[in-house]
Design a protein around this motif. Structure first.
Motif, PDB file in Angstrom:
ATOM      1  N   VAL A  39      -1.613 -44.819  -1.374  1.00 26.39           N
ATOM      2  CA  VAL A  39      -3.191 -44.781  -1.383  1.00 26.39           C
ATOM      3  C   VAL A  39      -2.660 -44.044  -2.920  1.00 26.39           C
ATOM      4  O   VAL A  39      -1.334 -43.670  -4.160  1.00 26.39           O
ATOM      5  N   ASP A  40      -2.997 -44.815  -4.284  1.00 25.43           N
ATOM      6  CA  ASP A  40      -3.068 -44.098  -5.687  1.00 25.43           C
ATOM      7  C   ASP A  40      -3.162 -42.836  -6.108  1.00 25.43           C
ATOM      8  O   ASP A  40      -4.090 -41.837  -5.562  1.00 25.43           O
ATOM      9  N   GLY A 102     -12.143 -40.293 -12.177  1.00 23.81           N
ATOM     10  CA  GLY A 102     -13.279 -39.940 -10.986  1.00 23.81           C
ATOM     11  C   GLY A 102     -12.305 -39.567 -10.376  1.00 23.81           C
ATOM     12  O   GLY A 102     -13.164 -39.853  -8.911  1.00 23.81           O
ATOM     13  N   VAL A 103     -11.668 -38.042 -10.429  1.00 23.74           N
ATOM     14  CA  VAL A 103     -10.378 -37.914  -9.735  1.00 23.74           C
ATOM     15  C   VAL A 103     -10.749 -36.974  -9.322  1.00 23.74           C
ATOM     16  O   VAL A 103     -11.397 -36.249 -10.013  1.00 23.74           O
ATOM     17  N   VAL A 104     -10.008 -35.907  -8.477  1.00 17.54           N
ATOM     18  CA  VAL A 104     -10.111 -34.628  -7.930  1.00 17.54           C
ATOM     19  C   VAL A 104      -8.525 -33.846  -7.841  1.00 17.54           C
ATOM     20  O   VAL A 104      -8.028 -35.025  -7.584  1.00 17.54           O
ATOM     21  N   ASN A 120      -8.735 -39.882  -5.883  1.00 16.38           N
ATOM     22  CA  ASN A 120      -9.761 -40.839  -5.593  1.00 16.38           C
ATOM     23  C   ASN A 120     -11.021 -39.218  -4.352  1.00 16.38           C
ATOM     24  O   ASN A 120      -9.683 -39.407  -3.515  1.00 16.38           O
ATOM     25  N   PHE A 121     -11.683 -39.358  -4.162  1.00 12.77           N
ATOM     26  CA  PHE A 121     -12.461 -38.234  -3.108  1.00 12.77           C
ATOM     27  C   PHE A 121     -12.084 -38.715  -1.651  1.00 12.77           C
ATOM     28  O   PHE A 121     -11.540 -37.812  -1.370  1.00 12.77           O
ATOM     29  N   ASP A 122     -12.218 -39.912  -1.308  1.00 14.27           N
ATOM     30  CA  ASP A 122     -11.779 -40.714  -0.508  1.00 14.27           C
ATOM     31  C   ASP A 122     -10.281 -40.831   0.305  1.00 14.27           C
ATOM     32  O   ASP A 122      -9.590 -39.925   1.772  1.00 14.27           O
ATOM     33  N   ALA A 123      -9.610 -40.296  -0.335  1.00 13.75           N
ATOM     34  CA  ALA A 123      -7.906 -40.411  -0.946  1.00 13.75           C
ATOM     35  C   ALA A 123      -7.429 -38.816  -0.890  1.00 13.75           C
ATOM     36  O   ALA A 123      -7.344 -38.525   0.488  1.00 13.75           O
ATOM     37  N   LEU A 127      -6.677 -37.476   3.108  1.00 15.58           N
ATOM     38  CA  LEU A 127      -4.904 -36.212   2.752  1.00 15.58           C
ATOM     39  C   LEU A 127      -5.207 -35.071   3.957  1.00 15.58           C
ATOM     40  O   LEU A 127      -4.096 -34.667   4.934  1.00 15.58           O
ATOM     41  N   SER A 128      -6.113 -34.363   3.576  1.00 13.79           N
ATOM     42  CA  SER A 128      -6.964 -33.185   4.321  1.00 13.79           C
ATOM     43  C   SER A 128      -7.152 -33.647   5.670  1.00 13.79           C
ATOM     44  O   SER A 128      -5.960 -32.878   7.194  1.00 13.79           O
ATOM     45  N   SER A 129      -7.463 -35.151   6.169  1.00 11.42           N
ATOM     46  CA  SER A 129      -7.824 -35.542   7.260  1.00 11.42           C
ATOM     47  C   SER A 129      -5.800 -35.763   8.347  1.00 11.42           C
ATOM     48  O   SER A 129      -5.936 -34.814   9.643  1.00 11.42           O
ATOM     49  N   TRP A 130      -5.059 -36.384   7.711  1.00 14.87           N
ATOM     50  CA  TRP A 130      -3.525 -36.996   7.988  1.00 14.87           C
ATOM     51  C   TRP A 130      -2.709 -34.893   8.165  1.00 14.87           C
ATOM     52  O   TRP A 130      -2.477 -34.744   9.023  1.00 14.87           O
ATOM     53  N   LEU A 131      -3.594 -33.937   7.878  1.00  9.25           N
ATOM     54  CA  LEU A 131      -2.561 -32.158   7.500  1.00  9.25           C
ATOM     55  C   LEU A 131      -2.565 -32.133   8.538  1.00  9.25           C
ATOM     56  O   LEU A 131      -2.313 -31.240   9.451  1.00  9.25           O
ATOM     57  N   GLU A 132      -3.853 -32.284   8.597  1.00  9.17           N
ATOM     58  CA  GLU A 132      -4.906 -30.802   9.839  1.00  9.17           C
ATOM     59  C   GLU A 132      -4.266 -32.088  10.979  1.00  9.17           C
ATOM     60  O   GLU A 132      -4.210 -31.391  12.176  1.00  9.17           O
ATOM     61  N   ALA A 133      -4.391 -33.313  11.146  1.00 12.89           N
ATOM     62  CA  ALA A 133      -3.460 -34.069  12.626  1.00 12.89           C
ATOM     63  C   ALA A 133      -2.792 -34.008  12.658  1.00 12.89           C
ATOM     64  O   ALA A 133      -1.931 -34.520  14.391  1.00 12.89           O
ATOM     65  N   GLY A 134      -2.174 -32.658  12.156  1.00  8.69           N
ATOM     66  CA  GLY A 134      -0.264 -32.927  12.640  1.00  8.69           C
ATOM     67  C   GLY A 134       0.257 -32.773  13.988  1.00  8.69           C
ATOM     68  O   GLY A 134      -0.169 -32.546  14.706  1.00  8.69           O
ATOM     69  N   PRO A 135       0.963 -33.167  14.058  1.00 10.03           N
ATOM     70  CA  PRO A 135       1.577 -33.069  15.244  1.00 10.03           C
ATOM     71  C   PRO A 135       2.493 -31.338  15.904  1.00 10.03           C
ATOM     72  O   PRO A 135       2.515 -30.496  14.716  1.00 10.03           O
ATOM     73  N   VAL A 136       2.590 -31.056  17.096  1.00  8.88           N
ATOM     74  CA  VAL A 136       3.094 -29.712  17.058  1.00  8.88           C
ATOM     75  C   VAL A 136       3.863 -30.001  17.360  1.00  8.88           C
ATOM     76  O   VAL A 136       4.528 -30.504  17.466  1.00  8.88           O
TER      77      VAL A 136
END
Length: 143
Positions: A39-40, A102-104, A120-123, A127-136
């Motif tokens: 992502v940019d 148009g970024v956050v 951008n908000f989609d990115a 990112l938040s999903s990738w962090l929350e889905a981190g391994p144990v």
């Protein structure tokens, strides 16, 4: 060799090097963007100025590459388990002229160092999903 040809040869060489450099920038940018998980995103480390670039998600790392560089090595690498999402906000008036429209602004912390990414908000949701889905990390612990 005629002395009047030397300036022409120098200009032709400089122009050729400029064209080759622009082509290499384009090829690098194309290769970065065609990979999955890119992502940019502009980055601001420790209150410095904003730098434009590209983030790439790996299995356990977030990599950030400078936009205007020929290096294939990321400038920053952040391990997923040490990366903490602090929040998001809209850019301030001063930041509006330094980041894409148009970024956050995403506030993060990595091993005690705070930094910001503008994306951008989609990115940001990716990112938040990738962090929350981190391994144990350990037995019976999460992250």
């Amino acid at each position: 060799m005629d002395d009047s040809l030397i300036p022409f040869i120098a200009l032709a060489t400089a122009f050729t090097l400029l064209i080759i450099s622009l082509c290499l920038f384009g090829v690098r940018r194309f290769n970065l963007r065609r990979a999955l998980g890119t992502v940019d995103a502009s980055i601001c480390m420790a209150g410095n100025s904003w730098l434009m670039g590209v983030c790439r998600y790996q299995d356990n790392e977030l990599e950030w590459f400078r936009l205007m560089s020929l290096s294939v090595v990321p400038k920053y690498k952040f391990t997923r388990s040490s990366l903490e999402l602090l929040g998001r906000r809209q850019p301030t008036e001063d930041e509006l002229v330094r980041v894409q429209p148009g970024v956050v602004v995403v506030e993060l912390q990595y091993e005690g160092t705070k930094f910001m990414l503008a994306m951008n908000f989609d990115a940001y949701t990716g990112l938040s999903s990738w962090l929350e889905a981190g391994p144990v990390i350990g037995v019976g612990t999460w992250r």
